[in-house]
Design a protein around this motif. Sequence first.
Motif, mmCIF file in Angstrom:
data_model
loop_
_atom_site.group_PDB
_atom_site.id
_atom_site.type_symbol
_atom_site.label_atom_id
_atom_site.label_comp_id
_atom_site.label_asym_id
_atom_site.label_seq_id
_atom_site.Cartn_x
_atom_site.Cartn_y
_atom_site.Cartn_z
ATOM 1 N N TRP A 127 -12.798 -5.560 0.074
ATOM 2 C CA TRP A 127 -12.381 -6.945 -0.188
ATOM 3 C C TRP A 127 -13.605 -7.858 -0.335
ATOM 4 C CZ3 TRP A 127 -9.431 -10.096 -2.398
ATOM 5 C CH2 TRP A 127 -9.320 -11.437 -2.028
ATOM 6 N N ILE A 128 -14.603 -7.647 0.510
ATOM 7 C CA ILE A 128 -15.821 -8.474 0.416
ATOM 8 C C ILE A 128 -16.471 -8.266 -0.962
ATOM 9 C CG2 ILE A 128 -18.177 -8.758 1.330
ATOM 10 C CD1 ILE A 128 -16.936 -8.038 4.116
ATOM 11 N N GLN B 28 4.627 -15.426 3.838
ATOM 12 C CA GLN B 28 5.713 -14.466 3.577
ATOM 13 C C GLN B 28 5.199 -13.030 3.727
ATOM 14 O OE1 GLN B 28 8.159 -15.326 0.160
ATOM 15 N NE2 GLN B 28 7.835 -17.505 0.402
ATOM 16 N N VAL B 29 3.991 -12.797 3.249
ATOM 17 C CA VAL B 29 3.407 -11.457 3.379
ATOM 18 C C VAL B 29 3.186 -11.138 4.858
ATOM 19 C CG1 VAL B 29 1.308 -10.112 2.954
ATOM 20 C CG2 VAL B 29 2.370 -11.402 1.084
ATOM 21 N N ASP C 133 0.808 -7.983 -4.971
ATOM 22 C CA ASP C 133 0.793 -6.578 -5.415
ATOM 23 C C ASP C 133 0.451 -5.665 -4.238
ATOM 24 O OD1 ASP C 133 1.382 -7.352 -7.901
ATOM 25 O OD2 ASP C 133 -0.608 -7.029 -8.769
ATOM 26 N N TRP C 134 -0.515 -6.075 -3.459
ATOM 27 C CA TRP C 134 -0.942 -5.270 -2.305
ATOM 28 C C TRP C 134 0.216 -5.119 -1.310
ATOM 29 C CZ3 TRP C 134 -1.297 -6.885 2.859
ATOM 30 C CH2 TRP C 134 -1.951 -5.981 3.716
ATOM 31 N N LYS D 138 3.394 -5.367 -1.891
ATOM 32 C CA LYS D 138 4.554 -4.647 -2.443
ATOM 33 C C LYS D 138 4.366 -3.133 -2.375
ATOM 34 C CE LYS D 138 6.074 -7.826 -5.926
ATOM 35 N NZ LYS D 138 5.557 -8.085 -7.266
ATOM 36 N N ALA D 139 3.099 -2.692 -2.460
ATOM 37 C CA ALA D 139 2.843 -1.243 -2.470
ATOM 38 C C ALA D 139 3.285 -0.642 -1.137
ATOM 39 C CB ALA D 139 1.359 -0.991 -2.697
ATOM 40 N N SER D 140 3.884 0.558 -1.193
ATOM 41 C CA SER D 140 4.397 1.132 0.058
ATOM 42 C C SER D 140 3.240 1.466 1.007
ATOM 43 C CB SER D 140 5.241 2.368 -0.227
ATOM 44 O OG SER D 140 4.483 3.261 -1.000
ATOM 45 N N GLU D 141 2.113 1.922 0.415
ATOM 46 C CA GLU D 141 0.948 2.209 1.272
ATOM 47 C C GLU D 141 0.122 0.923 1.352
ATOM 48 O OE1 GLU D 141 -3.438 3.993 0.717
ATOM 49 O OE2 GLU D 141 -2.179 3.267 -0.895
ATOM 50 N N LEU D 142 -0.165 0.463 2.548
ATOM 51 C CA LEU D 142 -0.974 -0.755 2.680
ATOM 52 C C LEU D 142 -2.436 -0.349 2.573
ATOM 53 C CD1 LEU D 142 0.883 -2.616 5.557
ATOM 54 C CD2 LEU D 142 0.927 -3.147 3.111
ATOM 55 N N LYS D 143 -3.012 -0.551 1.403
ATOM 56 C CA LYS D 143 -4.365 -0.072 1.134
ATOM 57 C C LYS D 143 -5.365 -0.795 2.042
ATOM 58 C CE LYS D 143 -7.282 1.002 -2.748
ATOM 59 N NZ LYS D 143 -8.197 0.009 -3.241
ATOM 60 N N GLY D 144 -6.238 0.001 2.673
ATOM 61 C CA GLY D 144 -7.289 -0.593 3.510
ATOM 62 C C GLY D 144 -6.842 -0.895 4.931
#
Length: 620
Positions: free
Chosen positions: A545-546, A519-520, A604-605, A607-613
């Motif tokens: 992430w690592i 879904q993501v 959570d990642w 859903k955030a408007s800014e895709l971190k990383g």
Amino acid sequence: MPLPSRLRDPNYLGFDIEKNKQRYQRERDRRVRKDAEDQFVEIATERSGLSHFVTDDHIGEPLAPRDAIEDDIDSLVIGGGWAGLIIAARLRDAGVDNFRIVEAGHDFGGAWYWNRYPGCQCDVQSYFYMPLLEETGYVPKLRFSYAPEIFEHAQRIGRHFRLYEKAIFGTWVTEMRWHEDGQHWVISTNRGDTLRARSVALATGPASRPRLPGIPGITTFKGHSFHTSRWDYGYTGGDPDGNLTGLADKRVGIIGTGATGVQVIPKVAESAKETFVFQRTPSTVAGRNNAYTDPEWARTRGPNWQRDMIAHFDAVREMKADDPKLLEDDTSMRFLAIMHRLMGEVDAATMTPAELAKLREIADHVIMEEIRNHVDAVVKDPETAEKLKPWYGYTCKRPTFNDEYLEAFNRPNVTLVDVSATQGVERITESGVVANGVEYPLDLIIYASGFEITSDFHKRIGVPIYGRDGVSIYDHWHEGMRTLLGLMTHGFPNLFFVGGLFTFTLSINYCSTLDPQAQVIAGLIKRLLDDGDSIHPTIEGEDDWIRQQIEAGAQDFALALGSKGDECTPGYYNHEGKSLDQRRDYRREGFGKGSIAYLSLLTDWAKASELKGVEVLRSR
Ligand code: NDP
């Protein structure tokens, strides 16, 4: 408070943990081969001389020629197993309809398309394992389904989401290359197709590439032979239920006693004139405890019944919830049932992580003792029973569950040949198998020798993939896999990984993380198509992430599963017995905090408007 001393006392436990551990070490030491993973041959290459082992005999006729396809699409899904079906379904839901699915088999199903061997069954409860049950309205017939029902369900998903019209079957990708100018992937196939795709979902699954042991003489055998994932009913007769009438006058040898061997051996044993089981390491075999689905429950279940069940199963499995009935009904939860019992003997509230680890070790010895006692209870010949007993930690190898396997060794037509002393079958000749210096003449050799599950990535995936500046993904991963949340990797824009071992998250239910992940990914693909962007993770995003993975405690596949790495008997979990310092950095493949924590991070990642990383690339 330290654990009560009785939990280490052989008189209290009924066995001596220290003595067991010494035996485990001896059994491991004599099995570790210097050639480790190199003892296997990659079948699917022309040069192996064994590629006939991976042809598709399920279609019953040679591949029909077809015109090469040339197409521009929004998304390509590679693989038509669970991961491919789910991402394709979620692309539909997200409103991305211009996609195709390339699949090597001639239908959907992946592992369940290929694995049709008699006795084939899933070890995870069907209610959790079979995806998209709510949406397709299907309720499995049994607690643990057999392969035909699972394969049919894959077809049902294909029909429900109108995926057949998207499928290019009997086709595999021979190369994928990112084109910076067009901001798309150019994908070539073995059928001469050229597909230009803005995004690619790689859904090749963890067990799509069979492997064979590199036994000397393997190509010289003049009788019949096949890998379990390419079962030849034309030769054996019968069907997935057994009744293999073609074997009535045959001497059959089976190499491999893992999860597949355990299911297939009883079926061969009940039909063949003679069956020779060449066993290098015995599996743990517990009872199956299968049951028909309660029709009343099936009728009254709520709309979110599967989602709720998966969440509950994961919570119980991660000891965040209790459910004595589930622990009793599902024999794959036996370890947890023992843990719960032991927790009742200690002060769980004040237990340190080290004490918890000790308790797990005790539970491991308790379950292994039960498993060895079970062998004695079923197998009549004491010498055979002794050979069938596993001497290693419970999670060193994939546990198995079967009510007929051990029983099969009570048959007069079944011979167990222990090949541990020579670290495997010695040789294959024109007429049979040589083990312990004895030649066993055979009509048929069945290889239950497994898959490229934890091999090097190029063997697991089997597709040459070139990203920005022509960099090969296997070079990018030469020190170990690098991803952001298991979804994407730097330098390979708009390429998404669905399932497989890319986000191994400690769930024994491979499917539990697939749908949330899909879904993501479908949402990301829709977003990048709408915005005309290309995206990939930054190096910093990957590094972060690592770091999280390592902090979460997943050392690698073997350790993440709770097995003790260097102490474990060889198998694919620990890269055939490689010690930790010999292994590449596999820590990046796991997330030690489990699937619940992973899914919460992932959602959570997303859903955030800014895709971190993530870095957004515009056409140059
Ligand atoms: P495995 O890799 O688990 O087993 C391979 C077998 O081949 C082992 O018994 C191995 O022995 C044996 N072997 C390899 N080389 C030699 C040799 N030279 N001489 C003798 N024996 C040899 O493969 P499986 O197909 O059994 O299972 C793979 C995975 O697929 C499972 O772990 C599971 O994840 C999945 N699966 C799931 C099922 C389910 O849900 N029911 C059913 C079947 C498979 P050794 O152990 O000594 O290495």
